[in-house]
Design an enzyme around this catalytic site. Structure first.
Site, PDB file in Angstrom:
ATOM      1  N   ASP A 209       0.850  -1.196   0.000  1.00 42.20           N
ATOM      2  CA  ASP A 209       0.000   0.000   0.000  1.00 42.20           C
ATOM      3  C   ASP A 209       0.879   1.238   0.000  1.00 42.20           C
ATOM      4  OD1 ASP A 209       0.377   0.986   2.980  1.00 42.20           O
ATOM      5  OD2 ASP A 209       0.119  -1.189   3.050  1.00 42.20           O
ATOM      6  N   ASP A 211       0.757   3.633   2.462  1.00 45.02           N
ATOM      7  CA  ASP A 211       0.653   4.220   3.793  1.00 45.02           C
ATOM      8  C   ASP A 211      -0.483   5.250   3.775  1.00 45.02           C
ATOM      9  OD1 ASP A 211       1.723   3.971   6.440  1.00 45.02           O
ATOM     10  OD2 ASP A 211       2.569   5.973   6.234  1.00 45.02           O
TER      11      ASP A 211
END
Length: 291
Positions: A209, A211
């Site tokens: 991802d 963050d």
């Protein structure tokens, strides 16, 4: 003559290793408590291998409750000489997309609720962590990733946060301003303890991802992470299969000096050392305590 044994610490989504022969799960006890799970012993393409799921099979243990000292001690006692650590991370850079593997070479440790050393009162030591990973292992991992065409970045700074919550947007932007590359919850104090145990150590940080900083991606959620994690875990298993044969022919000490990290680290005078601590550290530091 070195008889290399590859240790693999599996992170989120990686709870087993495919292709092992002569498999056996073994429960181990250490002076520092129980490891996260039993250790899986086997052989992979002629390379002896020991696997430990960091969070336990089924992902039972949160980052702050992992017994890092027991995990590293158990691997050392099992004869492991090289440790490849696999972990899920968030990206702090636009060019490190989900699915990218980062072979990190630096860490910033922001954890605060973990035991960070095997040593303590009665036997004090200070090891160098200026270069916290083994470049030789990193070379092998990079070569294997390129061969498999896994998106890979060699080098980078891994910020280790305490968790278990994900970052706030402000924290994420702060870490970006520090020029960190990825963020996760598990490689510290693991890397420091591996250094104290004189083990070669390298990490594969698998991006899941962005963050909390990316303006187009929204907040990090478990469901988003899980979507990427399965693909990452499959790539990680392939990477371990690819890298194992590259490590089996080592017949000399590591040129990075990993196996001599404690050579000048003990500071407590021999006559002042606590015998109970000396015994407790027999596996981790026995090489330098025997003299």
């Amino acid at each position: 003559m070195i008889d290399p044994i590859l240790g693999v610490i599996g992170g989120s989504g990686l709870y087993d290793i495919d292709g092992l022969i002569d498999r056996r799960w073994v429960r181990m006890e250490t002076p520092f408590g129980e490891p996260s799970d039993e250790l899986l012993f086997g052989t992979l393409d002629g390379q002896r291998l020991v696997f430990l799921p960091r969070h336990g099979r089924g992902h039972r243990i949160p980052p702050s409750n992992i017994n890092f000292r027991a995990n590293i001690h158990a691997l050392k006692e099992a004869g492991v000489t090289e440790v490849v650590s696999v972990s899920a991370v968030g990206s702090l850079r636009a060019d490190l997309h989900p699915g990218t593997f980062v072979i990190a070479d630096q860490f910033i440790d922001r954890t605060f609720a973990r035991e960070k050393s095997f040593f303590g009162t009665g036997l004090v030591a200070h090891v160098s962590c200026a270069q916290p990973v083994c470049a030789r292992l990193g070379d092998a991992l990079e070569e294997a990733a390129r061969e498999l065409k896994i998106p890979c970045r060699r080098g980078g700074t891994y910020l280790v946060m305490e968790g278990p919550q994900f970052s706030s947007a402000a924290e994420s932007e702060l870490y970006r301003s520090w020029r960190c590359d990825v963020i996760g919850m598990t490689n510290m104090p693991e890397a420091k303890l591996a250094r104290e145990a004189e083990l070669c150590y390298a990490t594969v940080a698998m991006v899941t991802d962005y963050d909390a900083w990316h303006p187009d991606e929204g907040a990090v959620t478990v469901d988003k992470v899980l979507k990427v994690m399965q693909t990452n875990a499959e790539s990680a298993r392939a990477l371990i299969r690819q890298v194992a044969p590259k490590l089996k022919d080592r017949n000399a000490f590591c040129p990075e000096g990993c196996e001599a990290a404690l050579e000048h680290a003990l500071i407590t005078a021999p006559e002042a050392r606590d015998p109970a601590m000396v015994e407790k550290l027999r596996v981790v530091a026995g090489r330098v305590l025997r003299g």
